[in-house]
Design a protein around this motif. Structure first.
Motif, PDB file in Angstrom:
ATOM      1  N   PRO A  96       0.826  -1.945   9.118  1.00 19.02           N
ATOM      2  CA  PRO A  96       1.055  -0.753  10.003  1.00 19.02           C
ATOM      3  C   PRO A  96       1.099  -1.150  11.547  1.00 19.02           C
ATOM      4  N   ASP A  97       0.623  -2.150  11.846  1.00 14.43           N
ATOM      5  CA  ASP A  97       0.936  -2.776  13.408  1.00 14.43           C
ATOM      6  C   ASP A  97       2.028  -3.749  13.473  1.00 14.43           C
ATOM      7  N   GLY A  98       2.662  -4.075  12.620  1.00 21.17           N
ATOM      8  CA  GLY A  98       4.081  -4.578  12.664  1.00 21.17           C
ATOM      9  C   GLY A  98       4.109  -6.286  12.360  1.00 21.17           C
ATOM     10  N   GLN A  99       3.111  -6.766  11.605  1.00 22.27           N
ATOM     11  CA  GLN A  99       3.002  -7.914  11.188  1.00 22.27           C
ATOM     12  C   GLN A  99       3.754  -8.225   9.893  1.00 22.27           C
ATOM     13  N   ILE A 100       4.806  -9.229   9.721  1.00 19.51           N
ATOM     14  CA  ILE A 100       5.652  -9.183   8.572  1.00 19.51           C
ATOM     15  C   ILE A 100       4.883 -10.028   7.737  1.00 19.51           C
ATOM     16  N   LEU A 101       4.718  -9.438   6.269  1.00 18.90           N
ATOM     17  CA  LEU A 101       4.092 -10.297   5.410  1.00 18.90           C
ATOM     18  C   LEU A 101       4.716 -10.590   4.096  1.00 18.90           C
ATOM     19  N   ASN A 102       4.602 -11.890   3.456  1.00 20.88           N
ATOM     20  CA  ASN A 102       5.515 -12.286   2.367  1.00 20.88           C
ATOM     21  C   ASN A 102       4.619 -11.322   1.068  1.00 20.88           C
ATOM     22  N   VAL A 103       5.676 -10.894   0.132  1.00 16.74           N
ATOM     23  CA  VAL A 103       5.253 -10.419  -1.215  1.00 16.74           C
ATOM     24  C   VAL A 103       6.137 -11.042  -2.211  1.00 16.74           C
ATOM     25  N   ASN A 104       5.455 -11.395  -3.442  1.00 20.15           N
ATOM     26  CA  ASN A 104       6.304 -11.829  -4.489  1.00 20.15           C
ATOM     27  C   ASN A 104       7.186 -10.915  -4.921  1.00 20.15           C
ATOM     28  N   ALA A 105       8.354 -11.473  -5.182  1.00 25.06           N
ATOM     29  CA  ALA A 105       9.256 -10.269  -5.414  1.00 25.06           C
ATOM     30  C   ALA A 105       9.213  -9.496  -6.767  1.00 25.06           C
ATOM     31  N   ASP A 106       8.800 -10.103  -7.696  1.00 21.11           N
ATOM     32  CA  ASP A 106       8.288  -9.590  -9.023  1.00 21.11           C
ATOM     33  C   ASP A 106       7.270  -8.356  -8.953  1.00 21.11           C
ATOM     34  N   VAL A 107       6.231  -8.612  -7.960  1.00 24.65           N
ATOM     35  CA  VAL A 107       5.295  -7.710  -7.745  1.00 24.65           C
ATOM     36  C   VAL A 107       5.620  -6.501  -7.008  1.00 24.65           C
ATOM     37  N   ALA A 108       6.719  -6.995  -6.017  1.00 27.29           N
ATOM     38  CA  ALA A 108       7.297  -5.818  -5.025  1.00 27.29           C
ATOM     39  C   ALA A 108       8.303  -4.831  -5.976  1.00 27.29           C
ATOM     40  N   ALA A 109       9.061  -5.399  -6.991  1.00 26.15           N
ATOM     41  CA  ALA A 109       9.868  -4.718  -7.962  1.00 26.15           C
ATOM     42  C   ALA A 109       8.923  -3.660  -8.597  1.00 26.15           C
ATOM     43  N   GLY A 110       7.743  -4.204  -9.037  1.00 29.98           N
ATOM     44  CA  GLY A 110       7.031  -3.409 -10.027  1.00 29.98           C
ATOM     45  C   GLY A 110       6.487  -2.210  -8.953  1.00 29.98           C
ATOM     46  N   GLU A 111       6.279  -2.268  -7.766  1.00 26.44           N
ATOM     47  CA  GLU A 111       5.590  -1.361  -6.736  1.00 26.44           C
ATOM     48  C   GLU A 111       6.652  -0.303  -6.575  1.00 26.44           C
ATOM     49  N   LEU A 112       7.773  -0.655  -6.345  1.00 25.44           N
ATOM     50  CA  LEU A 112       9.035   0.133  -6.091  1.00 25.44           C
ATOM     51  C   LEU A 112       9.201   1.085  -7.341  1.00 25.44           C
ATOM     52  N   ALA A 113       9.250   0.500  -8.550  1.00 24.73           N
ATOM     53  CA  ALA A 113       9.616   1.030  -9.990  1.00 24.73           C
ATOM     54  C   ALA A 113       8.436   2.146 -10.108  1.00 24.73           C
ATOM     55  N   ARG A 114       7.341   1.960  -9.496  1.00 28.78           N
ATOM     56  CA  ARG A 114       6.360   2.843  -9.849  1.00 28.78           C
ATOM     57  C   ARG A 114       6.606   3.957  -9.160  1.00 28.78           C
ATOM     58  N   LYS A 121       0.871  -1.254   0.138  1.00 27.69           N
ATOM     59  CA  LYS A 121      -0.010   0.097  -0.053  1.00 27.69           C
ATOM     60  C   LYS A 121       0.714   1.260  -0.013  1.00 27.69           C
ATOM     61  N   LYS A 122       1.991   1.348   0.422  1.00 27.44           N
ATOM     62  CA  LYS A 122       2.912   2.462   0.558  1.00 27.44           C
ATOM     63  C   LYS A 122       4.248   2.045   0.422  1.00 27.44           C
ATOM     64  N   VAL A 123       5.309   2.643  -0.217  1.00 27.75           N
ATOM     65  CA  VAL A 123       6.495   2.582  -0.393  1.00 27.75           C
ATOM     66  C   VAL A 123       7.231   3.754   0.039  1.00 27.75           C
ATOM     67  N   ASP A 124       8.171   3.421   1.085  1.00 24.40           N
ATOM     68  CA  ASP A 124       8.977   4.466   1.949  1.00 24.40           C
ATOM     69  C   ASP A 124      10.596   4.363   1.168  1.00 24.40           C
ATOM     70  N   ASN A 125      10.803   5.373   0.441  1.00 19.16           N
ATOM     71  CA  ASN A 125      12.195   5.288  -0.159  1.00 19.16           C
ATOM     72  C   ASN A 125      13.414   5.692   0.661  1.00 19.16           C
ATOM     73  N   THR A 126      13.070   6.264   1.741  1.00 21.12           N
ATOM     74  CA  THR A 126      13.914   6.961   2.638  1.00 21.12           C
ATOM     75  C   THR A 126      15.039   5.993   2.786  1.00 21.12           C
ATOM     76  N   PRO A 127      14.995   4.785   3.204  1.00 21.75           N
ATOM     77  CA  PRO A 127      16.163   3.851   3.583  1.00 21.75           C
ATOM     78  C   PRO A 127      17.052   3.877   2.327  1.00 21.75           C
ATOM     79  N   ILE A 128      16.305   3.792   1.091  1.00 20.27           N
ATOM     80  CA  ILE A 128      17.133   3.510  -0.258  1.00 20.27           C
ATOM     81  C   ILE A 128      17.891   4.796  -0.428  1.00 20.27           C
ATOM     82  N   GLU A 129      17.396   5.916  -0.302  1.00 19.55           N
ATOM     83  CA  GLU A 129      18.104   7.326  -0.534  1.00 19.55           C
ATOM     84  C   GLU A 129      19.266   7.375   0.479  1.00 19.55           C
TER      85      GLU A 129
END
Ligand code: X2W
Length: 309
Positions: free
Chosen positions: A200-218, A174-182
């Motif tokens: 938001p309340d701290g549960q770690i979730l698994n995300v397909n890496a192709d999908v996450a790369a797409g969200e990041l690139a957006r 839902k949200k990408v924070d690029n501060t750590p990348i910068e």
């Protein structure tokens, strides 16, 4: 404070060092190293293009987990090369095969729906372990090549459950924070990301890496988006041949109906289309092998499969 002063001084020095490296590499090293790949004109032209934007906007490179097991040295030296010419690709990796290997050794059959792993809590602990292990492996390999690399295994992707009943501990970003990348790039280190996300309340979730790369690139809107896989492109399921270009505007619907386009392949093509809809029309995505990275980046002809709309 003293520490803040030190940090900002380090940042400035880094900038100067970086500019110096860029200048020097443009003049000699790059051209020598790339002579066998492209012409001097092409290489210089691309290098000028890649350094014309903010450092973080050069490229998002997605690395399939299989590459870390099968081709780590080639991957590390390709990335090291880019860094030595002053570029800072953002690397995001998966770890699918390593997860499956551990699950199978424990007698668990990996389960997917439409290319997405059903992740119960027992599987999740394997997922986390594999992401951290493979991330460190890549970071270590880069550091051995004299490249500073920073593991970023959280703090970038905020997610909700994709569908808790269906997939369990799987996230929809839902949200990408690029501060750590910068911050990583500012400190002169290549950012090496996993696709793990957090609610938001701290549960770690698994995300397909192709999908996450797409969200990041957006969010990053990089000049280049590269998916590295072991096959060096998208392979046509019937002819067995590498597809060199896909024009989504004309081919998407018919492609998605092909019987061989399923699971992860289907998910990947869909994600790439969603991504390209959010980028300028001139953007494209390349699916290539690690060995073709320089050719793809520094020549007009490119390599592997090019996807555009
Ligand atoms: C993926 C994350 C790893 C991944 C999984 O558990 O396999 C989901 O499917 P590759 O190597 O890039 O395939 N997550 C939710 O995508 O790795």
């Amino acid at each position: 404070s003293y520490i803040q002063h030190q940090l900002s001084t380090a940042g400035r020095l880094n900038g100067v060092a970086r500019a110096y490296i860029r200048y020097n590499s443009t003049r000699s090293t790059v051209i020598q190293l790339l002579n066998n790949i492209g012409s001097k004109r092409e290489v210089e032209q691309y290098l000028r293009y890649f350094t014309s934007v903010d450092s973080q906007q050069f490229a998002v490179i997605k690395v399939g987990g299989a590459i870390i097991t099968q081709n780590l040295n080639e991957l590390a030296s390709s990335l090291a090369f880019l860094n030595h010419v002053g570029l800072f690709p953002i690397v995001l990796h998966g770890t699918g095969p390593q997860i499956n290997e551990i699950l199978e050794a424990e007698g668990v059959v990996p389960e997917y729906i439409d290319g997405i792993r059903i992740t119960d809590s027992k599987t999740m602990s394997v997922v986390r372990r594999c992401f951290l292990e493979q991330n460190l492996k890549l970071v270590d390999a880069l550091e051995k090549q004299g490249v500073r690399a920073r593991p970023i295994t959280g703090g970038v992707f905020t997610a909700e459950y994709l569908d808790k009943d269906k997939y369990q501990l799987v996230g929809k970003i839902k949200k990408v924070d690029n501060t750590p990348i910068e911050a990583s790039i500012q400190a002169g280190a290549l950012p090496i990301l996993t696709s793990l996300a957090e609610t938001p309340d701290g549960q770690i979730l698994n995300v397909n890496a192709d999908v996450a790369a797409g969200e990041l690139a957006r969010v990053i809107q990089p000049l280049k988006i590269v998916y590295l896989n072991e096959k060096g492109g998208l392979i046509h399921g019937e002819s067995g041949e590498k597809i060199s270009v896909i024009n989504l505007d004309e081919e998407y619907d018919s492609l998605m109906k092909q019987p061989w386009v399923k699971y992860g392949t289907k998910l990947k093509i869909k994600e790439i289309r969603d991504l390209l809809m959010h980028l300028p029309r001139s953007s494209s995505v390349a699916i290539i092998s690690t060995g073709d990275l320089q050719k793809e980046l520094f020549t007009d002809s490119g390599a592997g499969t090019m996807i555009r709309r």
